[in-house]
Design a protein around this motif. Sequence first.
Motif, mmCIF file in Angstrom:
data_model
loop_
_atom_site.group_PDB
_atom_site.id
_atom_site.type_symbol
_atom_site.label_atom_id
_atom_site.label_comp_id
_atom_site.label_asym_id
_atom_site.label_seq_id
_atom_site.Cartn_x
_atom_site.Cartn_y
_atom_site.Cartn_z
ATOM 1 N N LYS A 81 0.824 -1.205 0.000
ATOM 2 C CA LYS A 81 0.000 0.000 0.000
ATOM 3 C C LYS A 81 0.856 1.253 0.000
ATOM 4 O O LYS A 81 1.973 1.260 0.490
ATOM 5 N N LEU A 82 0.257 2.313 -0.502
ATOM 6 C CA LEU A 82 0.841 3.639 -0.375
ATOM 7 C C LEU A 82 0.139 4.312 0.797
ATOM 8 O O LEU A 82 -1.073 4.413 0.816
ATOM 9 N N GLU A 83 0.900 4.719 1.791
ATOM 10 C CA GLU A 83 0.287 5.345 2.953
ATOM 11 C C GLU A 83 0.829 6.763 3.107
ATOM 12 O O GLU A 83 1.986 6.959 3.417
ATOM 13 N N ILE A 84 -0.037 7.729 2.868
ATOM 14 C CA ILE A 84 0.390 9.126 2.962
ATOM 15 C C ILE A 84 0.021 9.640 4.351
ATOM 16 O O ILE A 84 -1.132 9.604 4.738
ATOM 17 N N GLU B 287 -1.006 11.744 7.561
ATOM 18 C CA GLU B 287 -1.967 12.842 7.712
ATOM 19 C C GLU B 287 -1.274 14.205 7.817
ATOM 20 O O GLU B 287 -1.768 15.192 7.282
ATOM 21 N N ALA C 273 0.559 4.387 -5.947
ATOM 22 C CA ALA C 273 0.357 3.171 -5.163
ATOM 23 C C ALA C 273 1.009 1.988 -5.874
ATOM 24 O O ALA C 273 1.035 1.931 -7.093
#
Lengths: 407, 662
Positions: free
Chosen positions: A342-345, A347, A362
Motif C-alpha cells: 500500500k501507499l500510505e500518505i 496525515e 500506489a
Amino acid sequence: MANCFALMGWSLPVIESMQKTGKPFVVVSFPDFEPYATENNIPFLPYPLDEWSDTSNSLDLFEKLKAFNADVAVPLYEETVEWAGALNSIYRGDARVLNRAFLFRNKAMMKRKALIGGLKVGLFEEVFNKEGVKAFMKRLNQANLQLDGEADSWVHIKPFASAGTVGHRLLRSMSDIDEKCEDSDFPCLAESHLSGREFSCEAFINKGKIRFLNITEYVKLGYSNFIPEGHYLESKRDLIHKQVQKMVDIFGIEYGMVHPEWFLTENDELNFGETACRIPGGHILELCSKAYEFDALAAFVLCHDPNITEEELDGIFPAKDFKPKNYHGNVMIYPRKRQFSKLEIPEDLNNEPYFVEHTLIAPYEGQKLSGDRDGFGNHFGTINFRGEDPDRMTELLKHYEEVDFYV
Amino acid sequence: MEIITDKVFANFDQSLKEFTSSGPLSRKEKATKLASQIDILSLTSNGMAYLYKQSAMLDKAGIFEETVWSEPDKLVPFLVKGTLKAGHPTSSFEILSELRILRYAQGEDVHDAISADEAQNFLEEAIVHNLEFALKEATEETRIKMTERELKKVFNLFSFIMSEVDLVGIYEKLVVEVQLICAQRPILTRKARELITLVKRRFDTSGNTENDQNMNVFIDALFQPSDGARVHSDKDAYRSFIEGSDESVLQSEAESMGRYMNATGLVSGYHAILLRKLVNEFPDLVPVCLDLNDRGIAEWEKFHKLVSNLILETVSFDNCQCIYGLARMLGRNLFSRTPVRSALGNLRKIRVNPQVEKRILKSLVNPDQDVTALQYLVGGTIKVLGQPLGVGQGNNPTCQSARGMSMWSQHSPAKLIDMIITVATQNNLIMRFENYDLVSNQLGKGLLDRMDYNLDVVSVVLVPHLDKIYNEMMKLATGRWDDPHRWVNLAMYGQWIQVGFASCYDYLSNSILDFRGFTRIFYASFHPSYNGDQKMAFPNPLGIFITNNNGVMLGFHAISLLRVDKSPTGEIRAYFLNPNNEGRQDWGQGIRPSVNGQGEKPGESSLPFYQFSARIYAFHYSSLDVKSWLDGVPEEEITKVEEIAKESWGKSYFWNQQIKLW
C-alpha cells in the motif's frame, strides 16, 4: 543564434521547453520513440545511440543531421556526452572538443586534469582487481599514519563512466573489499574519502564564462535537495563561484552546463568530487526553474550555442540581482521495505504549510523490489515543498525521507 | 483534520493553472501532480464539495485524456470498485470522475456523450456495486487492501453522492440485484447474504410495495425462515425450542424452511439445527424439510441411511448452505449411481493434505470451530454436485477451470469426486495431454497470479491445479495452425467434447476468415430449425468475444453452451453457463444476457440465438453430422448475425471474405 539544436537523448520536459522557446531543434534518439514523435509533430532522427559501428558513428550522424541543418549538439544524458562532443568537434572545427567530452566520461582522467590544474582532489588510482583496492587502502593507511588496531581509511570505488551514484561503493575496511566488491566492478577508480559538506552546483557556461550559477543544497545525497542554497552555503557563494570558474578554465569548457560536486571543509577549502555536463538528476533543474523563475531546461540547451548574442543570453537567465522568494525542495521517496502493498500518505503532510504536491503512486499488488538496485534505483515518486525558511525545509526533508510511505 | 486550510485550495489552484497551461507532452506529469491535490481535497467534505464544483471544468480541460476515464459513456459501474481500491493516484482520478458524472446527472453541466439520465443510472449502479462504501461497512478484504486514508476518501465520496442523489432508484436496483443473484442459485452465497443483510439494516422494507414484499422473502429466508426462528432468533434458544417441540410444530417448521430454501436458494443456520434433529428423531419429516420432489423423495427412501450419515457428518450451523445442494443432489438421483456412492464414501474417509486444508480454511469467513476442513469439503462437494450450474470463478481469471468443474458435475460426478479426493489428499493432479502426462506440481505458474479466496470450497481445492494444467496444455498447443483450444478442450474436459472445431479467427492471416461459413456451421449444428430439431446431448465449450455496453471489444471469455430451446414466448434462445456469475451484463447493441424469466434454469444465462451467435468465435461440433444440414441455413439469417458482429467486436479485426474449406 544556432540554426538547429540536436538534442541528444529523449526527454519530454526538454522537448516541451524547446517548443516554448520557438527555436528550431531535432531530437536524436532510439527508433522506439519515433512513433510518439511523429504523432506529436516532434522533429526526430532515429539513431542507434548504443551502437558504434560502420553504420552508426558520429560522421554518419553528422551527415544525417544535415537534413535538419543542425549546428549545435546538446547532451541530455550521461550516455550521449561523447556523441554530442564528437558532433560539436565537427561543428566547431575543433578536435579537442571531443577529447573534452571524454574527460567527462572517465573519472580518473577527470581527476588527473583537475589535479594538474590545481584543484584539491583526494588520492586516487585506477584499480583492476580487489588486490589493487587492498594495496590502495594499505598505502592510504600508511599515509594516514595508521597505528595497529586503528580503523582503516575509507575508500570509494566508482566506475569510470557512470552517472552520479551508479556503481558507487564505499569501503570502510579491508574486509569490506572482499564482501562488497564484485569482479565485474573492475577496472574502476579508487579514491580516498573526501571530508566536508557535500553539495552540487549547476553552472551555465557560455564563451567560457559562468552566466548563471545555481547552488543546490543536498539534505541527503540522492534523496533530497533544495534550491536556493541555505544560509551557510550562501555566505560562501563568492568562493564557490571563483572555484567553479577555475574548474571551467582548467577543463577548457566553453559552452554548456557543468554540474560539479564539491566538499566544503570547515577551513573554507573546496575539495573537487567530480563533474558532469548533462542534465542533473533529482529534478534539480525543475526546482531551479521554480526558485529563480526561469526555464532552466531551455537555458541549459541554449547556452550550448556559440552564436547566441549577449542580449539573447540576458533574456534567458534571471536578472543578476534576482533574489528567490522561496526555497523549493523535494524529497524522492523509495520504498524502505522489500515487500509492500500500500501507499500510505501520512496525515500531517496534508496540513504542512510547505507541502506543494507529490507524484507518489500506489504499488501494484504484490510488488517487490528487485534485488539489485543501481545507484539509488528508481524512486517511486517525489514530494515537492516550498517555503521561506531553509532550516525548516531541511528539517522537513530529513523527516519525510525517513517516513515509510510504502507499507 | 476536518478543516483544511486555504493553503490546500491555493495549492490546488496553482497545480490546476500549471496543468491547464501545460503543453501536451508534460500534461500527464502535471495531471499526476494535480491528482495529489485531489487526493488531499477528497479527504474532507468541504474539499469534496470544492472538487465537485471544479470537476466538470477539469473534465473539459482534458484531465482524463488518454486515460480509461476519457469517455464517460463507456465506463462500467461494475469496475468502479476495483479502481477505487487500487490506491492513489488511480483512486483520486476515479473520485473526480464520479464527481463530474454527478454534475452531469444533476444537470449542473452537460457532456456531449452522456445524458443526465445515463449519468444518474451510472451512479445508481455504482452505488449498488459499492454498498460497502456507501454504507461505510467495508468488508474485511477491503480493510486489508486499503489504507485508512484511502478508505476515508472513498467513504467521503459516497456520502457526498448519497447526499446529492435520490435513493429510491438505489433501493429498487438492490432488490433486483438480490433477485438476479439468487435466481442463478450460486454455490457461493456470500455476496447475496451480504447484500440482503445490508438492505435489512439500512433500508426500510416494512412498506407494502412489490419491492418490499420481494425483498422480505430474502430477508426472512436468512433471518427468520419459520415461526420458531422468528421468536427464538438466538442459535441456542432455537436449539432448545426445537428440543421441546412436538411433531406438529416440527412439521410446520420444516415446511416453512423448505419453502424458503426452494424459493431463494438460501439456507439459514436454523435449518441445520432443525434438519439434524429430524434426521435423528423424525426421519419422515426430512423430505419436507428439504422440500423434495417425487424423485427426491424416492431417492431419500432408498438411501436414507447413507444420506442420514452424510447429514450428521457434514451439516452444521455455519456449513448449512450444503442442505440446498443435498436437496438438489437427491433430486438429480445421484445417489442411485454406484460410482458416486463409492466415491462419496471414499471422500468421507480421506485425510486432507495440510496445504489444502490451509486453502480451505482461508476461504471460510466465519467457520464453526468444531467443523473440520474435511466436513467443509464434503459439504462443498455436495453443493457442486447438486448445483452444477452454480459454479463460479469469483474474481479469478479461471473461467476454464470453473467451466470444467461444472461440466464434470453434470456428466461425470464420480470422476469429479475422484479428482477432489486426489487433490485434497496429494495437493497434486495429473492429466494427460496427447502424449504427455502433466503433473500440476511440476508445472510453472498458470493464469492465476494470486488466488482470490472468495470462492467455494471445491474451487479453492481444485482451481490452482486445473489452472496450471490448462495453461500448460495451452502452451504445448500454441504455435500450431489453429486456436490451441481445438486440442486443449478435448484433453481438458473429456470425451463429451466433439472433435470438430470451428474458429472464425484465422491464425495464419490474423483476420476473421469466412465468418459466413463459420456461422452457417453453428446454425446447422445447434439451431433446432436447421439441424433437424436435434437437442444438444452435452455442453459445448465456446469462446466468445466480450464487449462492453457499446459493443466495443474487451477481450475473450470461456463459456459453455448448454442447450438451445424455445423460450416461453416461442423465441429460439441459446442457454449457456457463464462462469463469471455476473447477471447484469450489457454487451451492447441491445444484447443483454438474461438470467431469469426467459425459461432459464437456475444458473443459466440466455440470449436470442442470433445474438448469441454474433458474439462467438470458436465452438466444437460434429463435422460428420453437420454436412447434411449446411444448405438449409437461410442466407438472411447469416447476414443478420454478420452485421451485428461487424458492427461490434468485428471492428477490431480485418475481415477476410475468402471461403474456407471447413
